[in-house]
Design a protein around this motif. Structure first.
Motif: not given
Length: 334
Positions: A1, A4-5, A8, A292, A298-300, A331, A334
């Motif tokens: 994650m 992802f962050i 983003l 987080h 969550t990703k969403q 999103q 990914y």
């Protein structure tokens, strides 16, 4: 994650440019401008960044600003922040500046705004980061000083999108500046205001009704007033929340105690921002990661925080649509 962050796309709406003055730059500018500061090294400056409350932070914040004198200093300050935006994939930022912090020291308004905006223009051209500039009045000073600052800003209306209200919330409620904000609105400025950080939920109501703000900076104490929370949900009033700042200034004891996830899940238009990152230990990615890790978003939900920031921004509808599409595409893929 974490990855992802990091990647983003992010939009920052609550950032005090003076609060990005890293110890290394403060030390460099002190030497360049022959300004005496009570520190022998950047490391010693960083060690001083332990705060009991908002006022203990403000004391060293204003002391640090003393090194900002020439237009080049304000350019260097802003450019270093934009480079950090690039690193954190911040695609748009709306920056606060406090002219009174500088004009009260004899620095010309023109020096401050020209230094900042020249860096912002270069940031858009070279880094692809769009930006807006928001003038903040220092609420611990008199209303007359804010009115004078507004007059100084009028020749630069093309460079300033909005006016805001910051500094010590306790003892300086929104109504103190109602006439200043009325004049600013008449001049075509949008309005925002810090409220509901160290001050009560009533300050949020008063900022909405007396100052006609487009969004609330901080706003986390809205939870103390259930009817206000329902109003914020219904009207989708944006809250520019600053998680690491809230912990550093003891608004919440730990990130696990923070109410941002609860507010998000209830449907409030909350956003994540870094406030004064040089002093509070984290820029945008750091804030997203801290939230987080403590609250298991969550990703969403993380993407929704970015979308909320886009929708709360002062950019054009087309630019908003493009940025929102970019975030959801990221999103989804990914």
């Amino acid at each position: 994650m974490d990855r992802f962050i990091e990647q983003l796309p992010k939009v920052e709406l609550h950032l005090h440019i003076e609060g990005t003055l890293e110890p290394e730059l403060m030390f460099k500018l002190a030497k360049r401008n022959n300004v005496s500061i009570p520190f022998d090294s950047p490391e010693q400056i960083r060690q001083a960044y332990q705060f009991e409350n908002l006022q203990s932070f403000l004391d060293i914040y204003y002391q640090g600003a003393e090194v900002l004198i020439e237009e080049q200093d304000f350019y260097d300050l802003t450019w270093e922040y934009l480079l950090r935006c690039q690193q954190d994939n911040v695609i748009h930022t709306e920056i606060f500046f406090d002219p009174q912090t500088h004009t009260d020291r004899g620095i010309a308004f023109e020096t401050v705004i020209n230094g900042i905006t020249s860096a912002l223009k270069q940031g858009e051209k070279e880094l692809g980061i769009s930006s807006q500039l928001i003038l903040c009045f220092l609420r611990h000073l008199e209303e007359s000083a804010a009115l004078e600052t507004l007059e100084q800003a009028l020749p630069y209306k093309d460079k300033i999108i909005a006016v805001g209200l910051d500094s010590s919330e306790q003892g300086h409620p929104p109504e103190k500046f109602a006439r200043v904000f009325e004049k600013a609105l008449d001049e075509g400025f949008l309005t925002v205001a810090h409220a509901g950080e160290e001050g009560p939920a009533q300050n949020i109501r008063d900022a909405l009704e007396l100052l006609q703000v487009s969004r609330i900076d901080h706003g986390v104490r809205c939870s103390e007033d259930p009817l206000l929370v329902e109003r914020l949900i219904q009207e989708q009033t944006p809250l520019t929340v600053c998680p690491l700042s809230n912990i550093k200034l003891r608004v919440f004891d730990t990130m696990a105690d923070h109410n941002i996830a609860e507010l998000l899940r209830r449907g409030l238009a909350v956003t994540i921002n870094s406030d004064d990152p040089a002093y509070f230990g984290g820029y945008m990615t750091d804030n997203f990661q801290a939230v987080h890790q403590a609250l298991s978003l969550t990703k969403q939900e993380l993407a929704q925080l970015s979308v909320n920031a886009v929708n709360a921004s002062f950019i054009s509808p087309q630019a908003k649509e493009d940025m929102v599409s970019k975030i959801w595409h990221y999103q989804d893929n990914y």
